[in-house]
Design a protein around this motif. Structure first.
Motif, PDB file in Angstrom:
ATOM      1  N   VAL A   1      -3.591  14.423  10.061  1.00 60.15           N
ATOM      2  CA  VAL A   1      -4.439  14.260   8.879  1.00 60.15           C
ATOM      3  C   VAL A   1      -5.214  12.956   8.971  1.00 60.15           C
ATOM      4  O   VAL A   1      -6.402  12.890   8.632  1.00 60.15           O
ATOM      5  CB  VAL A   1      -3.586  14.302   7.597  1.00 60.15           C
ATOM      6  CG1 VAL A   1      -4.452  14.039   6.369  1.00 60.15           C
ATOM      7  CG2 VAL A   1      -2.884  15.643   7.470  1.00 60.15           C
ATOM      8  N   ILE A   2      -4.545  11.890   9.420  1.00 59.95           N
ATOM      9  CA  ILE A   2      -5.234  10.614   9.602  1.00 59.95           C
ATOM     10  C   ILE A   2      -6.395  10.777  10.576  1.00 59.95           C
ATOM     11  O   ILE A   2      -7.512  10.305  10.321  1.00 59.95           O
ATOM     12  CB  ILE A   2      -4.249   9.540  10.104  1.00 59.95           C
ATOM     13  CG1 ILE A   2      -3.257   9.160   9.002  1.00 59.95           C
ATOM     14  CG2 ILE A   2      -5.005   8.300  10.581  1.00 59.95           C
ATOM     15  CD1 ILE A   2      -2.178   8.195   9.434  1.00 59.95           C
TER      16      ILE A   2
ATOM     17  N   PRO B   1      -3.428  11.537  -7.393  1.00 57.23           N
ATOM     18  CA  PRO B   1      -2.502  11.162  -6.314  1.00 57.23           C
ATOM     19  C   PRO B   1      -1.053  11.084  -6.776  1.00 57.23           C
ATOM     20  O   PRO B   1      -0.140  11.459  -6.027  1.00 57.23           O
ATOM     21  CB  PRO B   1      -3.019   9.781  -5.877  1.00 57.23           C
ATOM     22  CG  PRO B   1      -4.441   9.747  -6.304  1.00 57.23           C
ATOM     23  CD  PRO B   1      -4.489  10.548  -7.568  1.00 57.23           C
TER      24      PRO B   1
ATOM     25  N   LEU C   1      -9.062   7.172   2.398  1.00 55.39           N
ATOM     26  CA  LEU C   1      -8.612   8.353   1.657  1.00 55.39           C
ATOM     27  C   LEU C   1      -9.662   8.746   0.631  1.00 55.39           C
ATOM     28  O   LEU C   1     -10.042   7.926  -0.205  1.00 55.39           O
ATOM     29  CB  LEU C   1      -7.278   8.067   0.952  1.00 55.39           C
ATOM     30  CG  LEU C   1      -6.103   7.706   1.869  1.00 55.39           C
ATOM     31  CD1 LEU C   1      -4.922   7.205   1.045  1.00 55.39           C
ATOM     32  CD2 LEU C   1      -5.695   8.906   2.707  1.00 55.39           C
TER      33      LEU C   1
ATOM     34  N   MET D   1       3.690   9.961   4.710  1.00 58.12           N
ATOM     35  CA  MET D   1       2.889  10.387   3.562  1.00 58.12           C
ATOM     36  C   MET D   1       1.562  10.998   4.002  1.00 58.12           C
ATOM     37  O   MET D   1       1.059  11.934   3.375  1.00 58.12           O
ATOM     38  CB  MET D   1       2.649   9.188   2.629  1.00 58.12           C
ATOM     39  CG  MET D   1       3.929   8.623   2.032  1.00 58.12           C
ATOM     40  SD  MET D   1       3.637   7.191   0.952  1.00 58.12           S
ATOM     41  CE  MET D   1       3.482   5.879   2.156  1.00 58.12           C
ATOM     42  N   VAL D   2       1.002  10.454   5.079  1.00 62.20           N
ATOM     43  CA  VAL D   2      -0.250  10.981   5.636  1.00 62.20           C
ATOM     44  C   VAL D   2       0.001  11.187   7.132  1.00 62.20           C
ATOM     45  O   VAL D   2      -0.105  10.255   7.925  1.00 62.20           O
ATOM     46  CB  VAL D   2      -1.424  10.007   5.423  1.00 62.20           C
ATOM     47  CG1 VAL D   2      -2.737  10.681   5.810  1.00 62.20           C
ATOM     48  CG2 VAL D   2      -1.484   9.505   3.996  1.00 62.20           C
TER      49      VAL D   2
ATOM     50  N   LEU E   1      -9.238  12.567   8.841  1.00 58.07           N
ATOM     51  CA  LEU E   1      -9.932  11.713   7.875  1.00 58.07           C
ATOM     52  C   LEU E   1     -10.854  10.723   8.578  1.00 58.07           C
ATOM     53  O   LEU E   1     -11.988  10.492   8.154  1.00 58.07           O
ATOM     54  CB  LEU E   1      -8.915  10.964   7.015  1.00 58.07           C
ATOM     55  CG  LEU E   1      -8.116  11.812   6.028  1.00 58.07           C
ATOM     56  CD1 LEU E   1      -6.990  10.984   5.410  1.00 58.07           C
ATOM     57  CD2 LEU E   1      -9.023  12.371   4.939  1.00 58.07           C
TER      58      LEU E   1
ATOM     59  N   VAL F   1       3.766   5.046   6.211  1.00 56.13           N
ATOM     60  CA  VAL F   1       2.543   5.747   5.821  1.00 56.13           C
ATOM     61  C   VAL F   1       2.429   7.072   6.566  1.00 56.13           C
ATOM     62  O   VAL F   1       1.894   8.050   6.037  1.00 56.13           O
ATOM     63  CB  VAL F   1       1.312   4.852   6.072  1.00 56.13           C
ATOM     64  CG1 VAL F   1       0.020   5.655   5.965  1.00 56.13           C
ATOM     65  CG2 VAL F   1       1.284   3.692   5.080  1.00 56.13           C
ATOM     66  N   ASN F   2       2.949   7.132   7.785  1.00 57.83           N
ATOM     67  CA  ASN F   2       2.887   8.376   8.557  1.00 57.83           C
ATOM     68  C   ASN F   2       3.698   9.499   7.925  1.00 57.83           C
ATOM     69  O   ASN F   2       3.461  10.677   8.213  1.00 57.83           O
ATOM     70  CB  ASN F   2       3.391   8.129   9.979  1.00 57.83           C
ATOM     71  CG  ASN F   2       2.470   7.235  10.783  1.00 57.83           C
ATOM     72  OD1 ASN F   2       1.333   7.599  11.071  1.00 57.83           O
ATOM     73  ND2 ASN F   2       2.943   6.049  11.137  1.00 57.83           N
TER      74      ASN F   2
END
Length: 322
Positions: A276-277, A136, A130, A271-272, A280, A268-269
């Motif tokens: 997007v993952i 954040p 990230l 939140m991100v 990144l 986590v999926n």
């Protein structure tokens, strides 16, 4: 059980760390997350050691059997990198493959970006790399409200006392309850509620977690008494501080071979999101070896799917050896 794992202590960066170790050969460091310890890697020690690697899993600063610095600001990502660089040196190695889960992943990603001379390969489980950006915690508050767990953790002593009141029960409830139906969703405490209100006692343990496992982890955490979880919680209390410290490295990519593994049901999926993952990873890891998404897998990746995670690690290590 796990009698071939050796235990020792080493002082690095002014902090005494507990180490669990097995095998000989090139160094592989396994970094756990919250609320975990060296024991979260119990299934990976023997296979990696048998493949010819020296496997070392520290309890990171503040966790389990390791020392807890008092000050909250002693838990920044740069302190963690100091621990990591000192540990590699203390173990007599020149380089290591660094594998991190949950909170261990940001340490691993940051180490690979800032010290590629020491990190010859990096693996992140659950948390992707990230970049630094706006606050954040402010972004999380806007998206998920004041009850978002990372914001709830900010008040010193609050979550600490709730979790330390019954260490084993807290570990059991958190590890079984943050995704009771397996669907990814942010962990949010309702207004007026407590953290443990969100993670009721499970009717039964999942097949990947036993009561004996919980006994081991609870014994390690209980050494710190009412501060059993304070060290780990202090990592969360530095989220915005870490973001400020890492602004100096904005735009820096991870130029060593990398692997990312996540459960499709990991919170986590929420939140991100997966797209997007993927973006990144494409932007920050030009030497990405693989992006593995494990079906029917939640947040506790290497514990829930030990065979699949170990296979992915061995494949990555084989790739590094050329």
């Amino acid at each position: 059980m796990y009698e071939d794992i050796k235990h020792s202590e080493v002082e690095v960066n002014g902090v005494r760390l507990h180490l669990a170790e097995q095998g000989e050969g090139p160094l592989v460091l396994l970094l756990h997350g919250f609320p975990e310890s060296w024991y979260s890697w119990r299934h990976q020690f023997a296979p990696l050691a048998e493949a010819g690697y020296r496997v070392v899993a520290p309890d990171q600063r503040g966790f389990a059997r390791s020392e807890q610095p008092e000050r909250i600001d002693a838990y920044t990502v740069l302190h963690m990198l100091g621990d990591l660089t000192g540990l590699i040196k203390a173990l007599g190695a020149e380089q290591a493959v660094v594998v991190g889960h949950d909170w261990g992943a940001p340490v691993a990603w940051s180490a690979a970006a800032l010290r590629p001379d020491l990190v010859r390969g990096v693996v992140g489980l659950s948390v992707p790399p990230l970049p630094a950006g706006p606050s954040p915690l402010s972004a999380a508050r806007e998206s998920f409200g004041d009850g978002f767990y990372q914001i709830y953790f900010q008040e010193p002593g609050k979550a600490d006392a709730e979790l330390a009141a019954d260490v084993k029960a807290s570990l059991r409830r958190v590890m079984c309850g943050i995704q009771p139906d397996g669907e990814p969703r942010p962990w949010v405490v309702p207004e007026g509620g407590t953290l443990l209100d969100t993670v009721p006692e499970p009717e039964r343990l999942p097949d990947w977690l036993t009561d004996a496992d919980l006994d081991v982890m609870a014994a390690d955490y209980s050494r710190h008494g009412e501060r059993a979880f304070t060290g780990g919680l202090n990592w969360y209390r530095n989220i915005d501080r870490n973001n400020e410290l890492m602004q100096a490295f904005t735009g820096l990519r991870i130029e060593v071979p990398a692997l990312y593994v996540v459960g499709e049901r990991d919170l986590v999926n929420a939140m991100v999101p997966a797209p997007v993952i993927a973006y990144l990873l494409s932007e920050l890891t030009p030497k990405l070896h693989g992006h593995v998404r494990l079906p029917d897998t939640g947040h506790w990746t290497q514990q829930e799917r030990p065979a699949e995670v170990t296979a992915a690690l061995l494949d990555f290590l084989k790739h590094l050896e050329g």
